[in-house]
Motif scaffolding. Structure first.
Motif, PDB file in Angstrom:
ATOM      1  N   GLU A 183       0.807  -1.219   0.000  1.00 44.64           N
ATOM      2  CA  GLU A 183       0.000   0.000   0.000  1.00 44.64           C
ATOM      3  C   GLU A 183       0.842   1.273   0.000  1.00 44.64           C
ATOM      4  OE1 GLU A 183      -3.432   0.116   0.081  1.00 44.64           O
ATOM      5  OE2 GLU A 183      -3.463  -2.065  -0.201  1.00 44.64           O
ATOM      6  N   ASN A 184       2.020   1.195   0.621  1.00 46.15           N
ATOM      7  CA  ASN A 184       2.837   2.384   0.839  1.00 46.15           C
ATOM      8  C   ASN A 184       4.253   2.159   0.312  1.00 46.15           C
ATOM      9  OD1 ASN A 184       4.298   4.570   1.795  1.00 46.15           O
ATOM     10  ND2 ASN A 184       3.866   4.209   3.954  1.00 46.15           N
ATOM     11  N   PRO A 185       4.631   2.787  -0.798  1.00 46.66           N
ATOM     12  CA  PRO A 185       5.962   2.567  -1.368  1.00 46.66           C
ATOM     13  C   PRO A 185       7.104   3.031  -0.474  1.00 46.66           C
ATOM     14  CG  PRO A 185       4.862   4.396  -2.470  1.00 46.66           C
ATOM     15  CD  PRO A 185       3.836   3.744  -1.603  1.00 46.66           C
ATOM     16  N   GLY A 186       6.805   3.833   0.531  1.00 49.31           N
ATOM     17  CA  GLY A 186       7.857   4.301   1.425  1.00 49.31           C
ATOM     18  C   GLY A 186       8.149   3.375   2.582  1.00 49.31           C
ATOM     19  N   LEU A 187       7.281   2.399   2.821  1.00 48.75           N
ATOM     20  CA  LEU A 187       7.428   1.527   3.984  1.00 48.75           C
ATOM     21  C   LEU A 187       8.134   0.235   3.591  1.00 48.75           C
ATOM     22  CD1 LEU A 187       6.962   0.876   6.914  1.00 48.75           C
ATOM     23  CD2 LEU A 187       4.612   0.192   6.364  1.00 48.75           C
ATOM     24  N   VAL A 188       9.366   0.091   4.068  1.00 44.92           N
ATOM     25  CA  VAL A 188      10.204  -1.065   3.757  1.00 44.92           C
ATOM     26  C   VAL A 188      10.664  -1.694   5.065  1.00 44.92           C
ATOM     27  CG1 VAL A 188      12.220  -1.886   2.501  1.00 44.92           C
ATOM     28  CG2 VAL A 188      11.012   0.150   1.694  1.00 44.92           C
ATOM     29  N   LEU A 189      10.590  -3.003   5.153  1.00 43.24           N
ATOM     30  CA  LEU A 189      11.053  -3.740   6.323  1.00 43.24           C
ATOM     31  C   LEU A 189      12.254  -4.601   5.948  1.00 43.24           C
ATOM     32  CD1 LEU A 189       7.617  -4.979   7.754  1.00 43.24           C
ATOM     33  CD2 LEU A 189       8.820  -2.835   8.240  1.00 43.24           C
ATOM     34  N   ALA A 190      13.127  -4.834   6.909  1.00 46.71           N
ATOM     35  CA  ALA A 190      14.305  -5.670   6.683  1.00 46.71           C
ATOM     36  C   ALA A 190      14.554  -6.541   7.903  1.00 46.71           C
ATOM     37  CB  ALA A 190      15.530  -4.800   6.396  1.00 46.71           C
ATOM     38  N   THR A 191      14.950  -7.777   7.679  1.00 48.52           N
ATOM     39  CA  THR A 191      15.285  -8.668   8.789  1.00 48.52           C
ATOM     40  C   THR A 191      16.763  -8.512   9.133  1.00 48.52           C
ATOM     41  OG1 THR A 191      15.715 -10.520   7.277  1.00 48.52           O
ATOM     42  CG2 THR A 191      13.493 -10.327   8.182  1.00 48.52           C
ATOM     43  N   THR A 192      17.032  -8.233  10.399  1.00 53.72           N
ATOM     44  CA  THR A 192      18.405  -8.045  10.877  1.00 53.72           C
ATOM     45  C   THR A 192      18.624  -8.892  12.120  1.00 53.72           C
ATOM     46  OG1 THR A 192      18.012  -6.239  12.454  1.00 53.72           O
ATOM     47  CG2 THR A 192      18.178  -5.636  10.122  1.00 53.72           C
ATOM     48  N   ALA A 193      19.839  -8.894  12.625  1.00 51.61           N
ATOM     49  CA  ALA A 193      20.165  -9.668  13.820  1.00 51.61           C
ATOM     50  C   ALA A 193      19.487  -9.124  15.066  1.00 51.61           C
ATOM     51  CB  ALA A 193      21.680  -9.698  14.020  1.00 51.61           C
ATOM     52  N   GLU A 194      19.061  -7.847  15.028  1.00 54.90           N
ATOM     53  CA  GLU A 194      18.374  -7.257  16.186  1.00 54.90           C
ATOM     54  C   GLU A 194      16.862  -7.465  16.116  1.00 54.90           C
ATOM     55  OE1 GLU A 194      20.569  -5.364  14.275  1.00 54.90           O
ATOM     56  OE2 GLU A 194      22.201  -5.903  15.653  1.00 54.90           O
ATOM     57  N   GLY A 195      16.358  -7.796  14.925  1.00 54.61           N
ATOM     58  CA  GLY A 195      14.925  -7.923  14.717  1.00 54.61           C
ATOM     59  C   GLY A 195      14.539  -7.268  13.407  1.00 54.61           C
ATOM     60  N   VAL A 196      13.271  -6.926  13.271  1.00 59.41           N
ATOM     61  CA  VAL A 196      12.781  -6.339  12.022  1.00 59.41           C
ATOM     62  C   VAL A 196      13.006  -4.822  12.049  1.00 59.41           C
ATOM     63  CG1 VAL A 196      10.781  -5.991  10.533  1.00 59.41           C
ATOM     64  CG2 VAL A 196      11.051  -8.154  11.772  1.00 59.41           C
ATOM     65  N   ALA A 197      13.808  -4.345  11.092  1.00 57.57           N
ATOM     66  CA  ALA A 197      14.084  -2.914  10.972  1.00 57.57           C
ATOM     67  C   ALA A 197      13.060  -2.293  10.029  1.00 57.57           C
ATOM     68  CB  ALA A 197      15.496  -2.685  10.450  1.00 57.57           C
TER      69      ALA A 197
END
Length: 283
Positions: A170-184
């Motif tokens: 829905e929102n082209p600006g909202l991106v998530l990434a999986t990292t060692a600390e959790g979801v960024a």
């Protein structure tokens, strides 16, 4: 307790990174050819014209008439990043069999043939997402989130250590990434990211506004209806540690684990094995 949890999470993600990232010089698969070649080292999953496609360390495969993995086309290159954009159009990245980086490549015939688009020899995209007429890519060579509207010119975003990315439908600006600390989380299209927050996921796939899926390092499938703000565990995918995750739509989910490629048609509540996976050796 929090420190111990964080350390455990980081260790788990590091293990996932180790077993997921193949090097072009290491090849433990047999390559006898034909439709009986076993699957291992899976990096991506997709569905096109209701047909399953599996991107691996030795090419892209699809089930044949007997349900056995059959090589698509003749490429046995290492396909690291992989996504079905639309119909029979695929984008991918990885390593040629002779070594190096493929940059961004594209197929318009469901993986039978591939064309180099950009960054050949420069970039190895371990995660690709095509949404909002934009390619969102995680360049593992430079630990960099990059985006492109035309597949040839790129905008560089944030630098971070990540395994997978997902973009809001829905929102082209909202991106998530999986990292060692959790979801960024990024709210500016990947230019900047917050520090990762628990729970920690290995892979993400966002098919509909209220259907963000995440799979943890032990195969636990989780779903978020609010863009990753809160999560609910749905089930555990059989087969142990995950290798790939793709939500085709809000209810249809594909997941690859250490022993198979599984499919759910009920939002992840139950899974059916589509293909068996051979035990993967060291990468």
């Amino acid at each position: 307790m929090n420190k111990r949890h964080a350390a455990t999470a980081a260790t788990a993600l590091a293990l996932t990174l180790t077993v997921t990232a193949c090097s072009s010089g290491d090849d433990t698969d047999s390559s006898a050819g034909g439709s009986t070649t076993g699957l291992s080292h899976i990096h991506g999953l997709g569905l096109a014209d209701q047909r399953l496609y599996v991107a691996t360390h030795r090419g892209v495969y699809t089930p044949d008439a007997k349900g056995k993995p059959e090589l698509v086309g003749d490429s046995k290159d290492d396909f690291m990043g992989f996504t079905v954009a639309e119909d029979t159009t695929f984008y991918a990245s990885g390593h040629p069999s002779e070594g190096g980086n493929k940059g961004l490549i594209k197929s318009t015939d469901a993986g039978k043939t591939w064309k180099s688009l950009s960054l050949a020899g420069q970039s190895d995209f371990h995660a690709l997402d095509y949404v909002h007429d934009t390619i969102y890519a995680y360049d593992a060579t430079n630990s960099l989130l990059r985006t492109s509207k035309d597949s040839t010119t790129w905008k560089d975003g944030a630098q971070l250590q990540a395994l997978d990315i997902a973009v809001s439908p829905e929102n082209p600006g909202l991106v998530l990434a999986t990292t060692a600390e959790g979801v960024a989380r990024s709210t500016d299209g990947g230019k900047t990211f917050t520090t990762g927050k628990q729970p920690m996921m290995a892979f993400l796939s966002w098919s509909a506004k209220d259907a963000l899926y995440g799979i943890d390092t032990s195969g636990g499938l989780n779903r978020s209806a609010d863009g990753g703000g809160t999560w609910k565990k749905i089930s555990t995918v059989p087969g142990g540690q995950p290798q790939a995750l793709t939500a085709v739509d809000a209810n249809r989910v594909l997941a690859a684990t250490q022993d198979g490629v599984y499919e759910s048609k009920d939002g992840g509540k139950t899974f059916t094995k589509r293909l068996s996976v051979e035990s993967s050796g060291s990468h």
